[in-house]
Design an enzyme around this catalytic site. Structure first.
Site, PDB file in Angstrom:
ATOM      1  N   HIS A 178       0.900  -1.409   0.077  1.00 44.73           N
ATOM      2  CA  HIS A 178      -0.096   0.107  -0.048  1.00 44.73           C
ATOM      3  C   HIS A 178       0.749   1.274   0.220  1.00 44.73           C
ATOM      4  O   HIS A 178       1.994   1.184   0.545  1.00 44.73           O
ATOM      5  CB  HIS A 178      -0.884   0.109   1.285  1.00 44.73           C
ATOM      6  N   ASP A 227       3.153  -4.800   8.032  1.00 40.77           N
ATOM      7  CA  ASP A 227       1.740  -3.996   7.656  1.00 40.77           C
ATOM      8  C   ASP A 227       0.618  -4.857   7.915  1.00 40.77           C
ATOM      9  O   ASP A 227       0.256  -5.628   7.124  1.00 40.77           O
ATOM     10  CB  ASP A 227       1.849  -3.195   6.577  1.00 40.77           C
ATOM     11  N   GLN A 259      -4.738  -5.152   6.785  1.00 38.34           N
ATOM     12  CA  GLN A 259      -5.624  -6.296   6.572  1.00 38.34           C
ATOM     13  C   GLN A 259      -5.559  -7.417   7.293  1.00 38.34           C
ATOM     14  O   GLN A 259      -6.402  -8.282   7.799  1.00 38.34           O
ATOM     15  CB  GLN A 259      -5.535  -6.442   5.034  1.00 38.34           C
ATOM     16  N   LYS A 272     -10.423  -1.003  10.605  1.00 38.63           N
ATOM     17  CA  LYS A 272     -10.426  -1.915   9.909  1.00 38.63           C
ATOM     18  C   LYS A 272     -10.770  -3.230  10.654  1.00 38.63           C
ATOM     19  O   LYS A 272     -10.912  -4.555  10.176  1.00 38.63           O
ATOM     20  CB  LYS A 272      -9.232  -2.420   8.962  1.00 38.63           C
ATOM     21  N   CYS A 315      -4.968   2.401  -3.597  1.00 45.22           N
ATOM     22  CA  CYS A 315      -3.683   3.047  -3.070  1.00 45.22           C
ATOM     23  C   CYS A 315      -2.366   2.037  -3.173  1.00 45.22           C
ATOM     24  O   CYS A 315      -1.489   1.821  -2.227  1.00 45.22           O
ATOM     25  CB  CYS A 315      -3.609   3.480  -1.574  1.00 45.22           C
TER      26      CYS A 315
HETATM   27  N1  7TS Z   1      -1.919  -0.672   4.399  1.00 44.73           N
HETATM   28  C1  7TS Z   1      -2.607  -1.601   3.860  1.00 44.73           C
HETATM   29  C2  7TS Z   1      -2.563  -3.098   3.798  1.00 44.73           C
HETATM   30  C3  7TS Z   1      -4.017  -1.057   3.743  1.00 44.73           C
HETATM   31  O1  7TS Z   1      -4.917  -1.832   3.366  1.00 44.73           O
HETATM   32  C4  7TS Z   1      -4.465   0.213   4.119  1.00 44.73           C
HETATM   33  C5  7TS Z   1      -5.554   0.999   3.968  1.00 44.73           C
HETATM   34  C6  7TS Z   1      -3.413   0.786   4.698  1.00 44.73           C
HETATM   35  C7  7TS Z   1      -1.964   0.359   4.805  1.00 44.73           C
HETATM   36  C8  7TS Z   1      -3.460   2.253   5.599  1.00 44.73           C
HETATM   37  O2  7TS Z   1      -4.350   2.117   6.527  1.00 44.73           O
HETATM   38  P1  7TS Z   1      -5.013   3.625   7.001  1.00 44.73           P
HETATM   39  O3  7TS Z   1      -5.937   3.149   8.201  1.00 44.73           O
HETATM   40  O4  7TS Z   1      -3.797   4.155   7.971  1.00 44.73           O
HETATM   41  O5  7TS Z   1      -5.485   4.416   6.105  1.00 44.73           O
HETATM   42  N2  7TS Z   1      -6.241   0.360   3.023  1.00 44.73           N
HETATM   43  C9  7TS Z   1      -7.360   1.019   2.193  1.00 44.73           C
HETATM   44  C10 7TS Z   1      -8.001   0.326   1.317  1.00 44.73           C
HETATM   45  O6  7TS Z   1      -7.876  -0.938   0.747  1.00 44.73           O
HETATM   46  N3  7TS Z   1      -9.013   1.062   0.713  1.00 44.73           N
HETATM   47  O7  7TS Z   1      -9.003   2.175   1.516  1.00 44.73           O
HETATM   48  C11 7TS Z   1      -7.989   2.039   2.273  1.00 44.73           C
END
Ligand code: 7TS
Length: 419
Positions: A135, A212, A215, A238, A377
């Site tokens: 990501h 990371d 997910q 999440k 992303c």
């Molecule tokens: N890493 C992964 C694997 C992610 O899926 C996401 C967010 C992030 C980092 C960033 O997370 P945040 O909570 O700091 O924003 N993924 C997604 C997505 O798949 N669609 O919107 C956000």
């Protein structure tokens, strides 16, 4: 692994998905006068009533700033905040409370490590190893660090199924590698990476590993001691918790050597104009008033997950995913699934020949179905597969086979509209 066709039995016997659905009030919402079918769980999950009630209760009955307050409400807020830290510790099986740092989310946690670990350990000529399926949150902070230090970013390639090429990983590890930062489960491909193995290989060369888990935390049981990772990061939103809160787990040995990320209140033990002495872990990394209600709400989300049969639930999600993959592959000749790893979770990214993903998303929205379209992303992943965007269904604990069938029928409408 059970076959997809048995998932209905699992659903009806060991799990009560109907009851789980009732825990999420938003699932009663109508979208364009159709019942909401929510397949955007990789972006954010919905919140069970327990979490919503806890957030409201906090503001109604407790609201106060934490730490150092002598009055009752401040003490209550502090103990609920710190109780959430303990819940996180148990949930991911960390050793010590000092290893659990509350942040704004995954992105914030990675930026913290890039900035602080970067200042402590990274210099010109060093290398940071990530993968092709990261990501942007696990790419850009390292690029910023490389720009300021003269370090280099190295990238592990992936194969056509969207799996890491492990031989290339091993080849890329060099005496200059100072950190491996890798996604647990890819948000655009659904690939579950062998993170335990990745850590083992890096540790043979004394290289720390960040995972990371944005997910990973949602779709698998995470045990940081078993994974033996040095950092594990995730977001509350999440994991059926509130937005604006997340976790950085880090091994104490490393966190102790890392300088503060931000300065301010709470992260100090003594301030004079000559010199400031920093607070102990985990407070050293929690400057300023944190997202108190977010942390407490995350604690409630963890309680909620602990109250479910998560092992079976993750199995159920997996089988639902296999069911969806089979249905999608068999129903549409012009459909290509991007990401076909052997170890895969409930994320189905696809393209339809001649139809733009945004058009798929818009038509499904009119059917009440929330999916995500775009690059998710992960632009390098899109480049790797030669597509500008995909349509993506991402499953959560409340999704059902009936919803998958409904989505398949709705995609048939997309075909009708676009011929
Ligand atoms: N890493 C992964 C694997 C992610 O899926 C996401 C967010 C992030 C980092 C960033 O997370 P945040 O909570 O700091 O924003 N993924 C997604 C997505 O798949 N669609 O919107 C956000």
């Amino acid at each position: 692994m059970r076959r997809a066709t048995e998932s209905k039995d699992i659903m009806e016997t060991t799990l009560n998905i109907k009851k789980i659905r009732e825990d999420f009030p938003i699932l009663q919402t109508l979208v364009h006068n159709k019942p909401l079918v929510y397949f955007d769980n990789a972006a954010t999950t919905h919140k069970p009533k327990a979490v919503i009630d806890k957030v409201a209760e906090y503001y109604l009955e407790t609201n106060s700033n934490i730490h150092r307050g002598v009055h009752l409400l401040s003490q209550k807020a502090t103990s609920e905040y710190e109780a959430a830290r303990e819940k996180v510790l148990k949930f991911i099986n960390a050793k010590k409370l000092s290893e659990i740092i509350f942040t704004k989310g995954t992105t914030d946690s990675i930026n913290l490590v890039a900035s602080s670990f970067g200042r402590a350990f990274i210099k010109e000529g060093d290398e940071i190893l990530i993968s092709y399926m990261e990501h942007h949150s696990n790419i850009v902070p390292w690029q910023i660090l490389c720009e300021t230090t003269g370090a280099k970013l190295k990238v592990i390639p992936i194969n056509d199924d969207g799996e890491l090429i492990m031989e290339e990983y091993e080849k890329l590890l060099s005496p200059r590698t100072k950190l491996v930062s890798i996604v647990h489960i890819s948000n655009s491909l659904g690939t579950i990476n062998p993170v335990k193995k990745i850590a083992e290989i890096a540790h043979e060369k004394d290289i720390p590993v960040l995972i990371d888990g944005a997910q990973g935390i949602q779709h698998s049981k995470v045990d940081v001691q078993d994974l033996d990772c040095d950092f594990y990061v995730f977001s509350g939103h999440k994991l059926y918790g509130p937005t604006g809160v997340g976790v950085l787990y880090g091994k104490q040995r490393l966190l102790e050597q890392m300088p503060p990320y931000q300065g301010g209140g709470d992260m100090i033990s003594k301030v004079t104009f000559e010199k400031t002495k920093y607070n102990t872990l985990p407070y050293k990394f929690e400057a300023g008033t944190p997202n108190i209600v977010g942390v407490i709400g995350l604690g409630t989300a963890i309680d909620y997950m602990n109250g479910l049969d998560t092992e079976n639930l993750f199995n159920y999600e997996h089988e639902l995913s296999e069911y969806a993959h089979e249905k999608f592959r068999n129903s549409f000749p012009g459909l290509t699934i991007i990401g076909n790893a052997k170890e895969k979770t409930g994320i189905i990214s696809f393209i339809l020949e001649g139809i733009h993903p945004h058009d798929i998303g818009t038509i499904l929205d009119f059917e009440g179905i929330a999916i995500r379209t775009g690059h998710h992303c992960t632009q390098p992943v899109m480049d790797r597969f030669g597509v500008p965007a995909t349509a993506r269904l991402s499953l959560g604990i409340y999704n059902t086979r009936e919803e998958i069938d409904y989505a398949v029928n709705s995609i048939k409408k997309v075909y009708e509209v676009f011929g």
